[in-house]
Write an enzyme that holds these catalytic residues in place. Structure first.
Site, mmCIF file in Angstrom:
data_model
loop_
_atom_site.group_PDB
_atom_site.id
_atom_site.type_symbol
_atom_site.label_atom_id
_atom_site.label_comp_id
_atom_site.label_asym_id
_atom_site.label_seq_id
_atom_site.Cartn_x
_atom_site.Cartn_y
_atom_site.Cartn_z
ATOM 1 N N ASP A 81 43.936 55.247 81.843
ATOM 2 C CA ASP A 81 43.436 54.437 80.741
ATOM 3 C C ASP A 81 42.235 55.198 80.142
ATOM 4 O O ASP A 81 41.699 56.108 80.788
ATOM 5 C CB ASP A 81 43.006 53.083 81.319
ATOM 6 C CG ASP A 81 42.334 52.200 80.305
ATOM 7 O OD1 ASP A 81 42.916 51.980 79.239
ATOM 8 O OD2 ASP A 81 41.228 51.708 80.594
ATOM 9 N N ASP A 109 39.308 53.743 77.731
ATOM 10 C CA ASP A 109 38.041 53.001 77.744
ATOM 11 C C ASP A 109 37.814 52.369 79.122
ATOM 12 O O ASP A 109 38.623 51.565 79.572
ATOM 13 C CB ASP A 109 38.079 51.920 76.656
ATOM 14 C CG ASP A 109 36.873 51.000 76.728
ATOM 15 O OD1 ASP A 109 35.816 51.448 77.186
ATOM 16 O OD2 ASP A 109 37.004 49.831 76.332
ATOM 17 N N GLY A 154 40.611 46.233 77.372
ATOM 18 C CA GLY A 154 42.025 46.565 77.504
ATOM 19 C C GLY A 154 42.925 45.829 76.529
ATOM 20 O O GLY A 154 44.122 46.080 76.457
ATOM 21 N N ARG A 211 43.157 45.487 69.314
ATOM 22 C CA ARG A 211 42.135 45.147 68.312
ATOM 23 C C ARG A 211 42.355 43.750 67.720
ATOM 24 O O ARG A 211 41.430 42.941 67.640
ATOM 25 C CB ARG A 211 42.140 46.200 67.197
ATOM 26 C CG ARG A 211 40.918 46.130 66.309
ATOM 27 C CD ARG A 211 40.997 47.195 65.221
ATOM 28 N NE ARG A 211 41.265 48.524 65.749
ATOM 29 C CZ ARG A 211 41.673 49.560 65.024
ATOM 30 N NH1 ARG A 211 41.836 49.442 63.732
ATOM 31 N NH2 ARG A 211 41.897 50.728 65.592
ATOM 32 N N SER A 234 43.950 51.912 72.676
ATOM 33 C CA SER A 234 43.109 52.251 71.521
ATOM 34 C C SER A 234 43.840 53.078 70.474
ATOM 35 O O SER A 234 44.450 54.102 70.773
ATOM 36 C CB SER A 234 41.869 53.024 71.976
ATOM 37 O OG SER A 234 41.118 53.388 70.833
ATOM 38 N N ARG A 235 43.709 52.650 69.231
ATOM 39 C CA ARG A 235 44.253 53.431 68.122
ATOM 40 C C ARG A 235 43.271 54.525 67.710
ATOM 41 O O ARG A 235 43.601 55.384 66.897
ATOM 42 C CB ARG A 235 44.562 52.500 66.950
ATOM 43 C CG ARG A 235 45.693 51.543 67.315
ATOM 44 C CD ARG A 235 45.827 50.411 66.346
ATOM 45 N NE ARG A 235 46.396 50.851 65.091
ATOM 46 C CZ ARG A 235 46.594 50.042 64.055
ATOM 47 N NH1 ARG A 235 46.259 48.769 64.130
ATOM 48 N NH2 ARG A 235 47.130 50.495 62.946
ATOM 49 N N ASN A 236 42.059 54.473 68.257
ATOM 50 C CA ASN A 236 41.060 55.512 67.976
ATOM 51 C C ASN A 236 41.076 56.622 69.016
ATOM 52 O O ASN A 236 40.202 57.500 68.989
ATOM 53 C CB ASN A 236 39.662 54.892 67.933
ATOM 54 C CG ASN A 236 39.483 53.998 66.724
ATOM 55 O OD1 ASN A 236 39.544 54.456 65.587
ATOM 56 N ND2 ASN A 236 39.286 52.705 66.962
HETATM 57 P P1 B16 Z 1 40.882 50.185 69.103
HETATM 58 P P2 B16 Z 1 41.758 50.992 76.712
HETATM 59 C C1 B16 Z 1 41.065 49.395 74.677
HETATM 60 O O1 B16 Z 1 41.043 50.652 75.273
HETATM 61 C C2 B16 Z 1 39.707 48.721 74.826
HETATM 62 O O2 B16 Z 1 39.426 48.467 76.190
HETATM 63 C C3 B16 Z 1 39.721 47.420 74.068
HETATM 64 O O3 B16 Z 1 38.456 46.797 74.168
HETATM 65 C C4 B16 Z 1 40.080 47.692 72.591
HETATM 66 O O4 B16 Z 1 40.146 46.485 71.857
HETATM 67 C C5 B16 Z 1 41.418 48.423 72.543
HETATM 68 O O5 B16 Z 1 41.336 49.612 73.296
HETATM 69 C C6 B16 Z 1 41.823 48.763 71.126
HETATM 70 O O6 B16 Z 1 40.932 49.720 70.629
HETATM 71 O O7 B16 Z 1 40.235 49.124 68.299
HETATM 72 O O8 B16 Z 1 40.118 51.486 69.176
HETATM 73 O O9 B16 Z 1 42.327 50.437 68.677
HETATM 74 O O10 B16 Z 1 40.939 50.308 77.748
HETATM 75 O O11 B16 Z 1 43.212 50.532 76.641
HETATM 76 O O12 B16 Z 1 41.643 52.500 76.755
HETATM 77 MG MG MG Z 2 40.224 50.181 79.749
#
Ligand code: B16
Ligand code: MG
Length: 213
Positions: free
Chosen positions: A8, A10, A45, A48, A115-117
């Protein structure tokens, strides 16, 4: 036998939760309510849009889809201001050594994140070439706890789910790993990650015996 490790992003490789919190907090304040760090735990996790739904529920607001899409985009622009400043110094302790160790012993590695980022974060921290496969929020349609992200990661590594182990910090991610038919090592607090097959506080001084599950 374990042949692939799926990480994973984040909470496992970097701690972007602090930046998510600051951006969601700013959005909540702009909508006229408070959002606490405890509330932020519920977003870990989670995708968005699902995060925005939880935030609006906390604020007692019901909004039309068009407005929700606009707010998610505003939050993401604020969040990107933080991640654009990230450097390799923000890779969590022990992660780089552990990944080098497993790769030198022939294990394959993948990133499996909501995360899409993720591409931007990986570029900022210099890890865009680290993993054999990257599955992020741009390639999945169903968010954790759905197993899609991890099943796509094992398929990208040409491995069976039973040959993979997932490293996760979020309860939704642990459930996704188990629903994918994979073992899951929790990264964080034992008391929170009760469903994990094993829990480590982080990657400092972790060795290959961890993979004997
Ligand atoms: P984004 P992971 C997740 O990352 C984050 O834990 C979660 O808080 C967030 O809303 C999600 O990514 C979407 O992120 O807005 O950047 O697309 O823990 O799956 O790596
Ligand atoms: Mg995570």
């Amino acid at each position: 036998m374990i042949k692939g490790l799926i990480f994973d992003l984040d909470g496992v490789v970097v701690n972007t939760a602090v930046y998510h919190f600051q951006a969601w907090n700013r959005l909540a304040n702009s909508l006229g309510f408070e959002f606490t760090e405890e509330d932020n735990e519920r977003l870990k996790g989670v995708s968005r849009m699902e995060s925005l739904n939880i935030l609006l529920e906390i604020g007692g607001l019901t909004l039309p889809t068009k407005e929700k899409l606009r707010l998610a985009s505003v939050k993401n622009e604020w969040y990107k201001e933080f991640i654009n400043q990230m450097t390799a110094s923000e890779i969590l302790p022990g992660v780089t050594n552990f990944i080098d160790l497993v790769k030198s012993h022939g294990y394959q590695t993948a990133l499996g994140t909501a995360s899409r980022n993720a591409p931007l974060i990986l570029e900022r921290i210099g890890m865009q070439k680290t993993f054999d496969a990257i599955i992020d929020g741009n390639q999945v349609t169903k968010a954790k706890p759905d197993p899609e992200v991890f099943l796509k990661a094992s398929a990208a590594l040409n491995l069976e789910p039973s040959q993979c182990v997932v490293f996760e910090d979020a309860i939704a991610g642990l459930e996704a790993a188990h629903r994918a038919g994979m073992k899951c090592i929790g990264v964080g607090d034992q008391k929170t990650l009760t469903e994990a097959d094993r829990v480590i506080p982080g990657f400092v001084n972790v060795n290959l015996s961890l993979l004997q599950l």
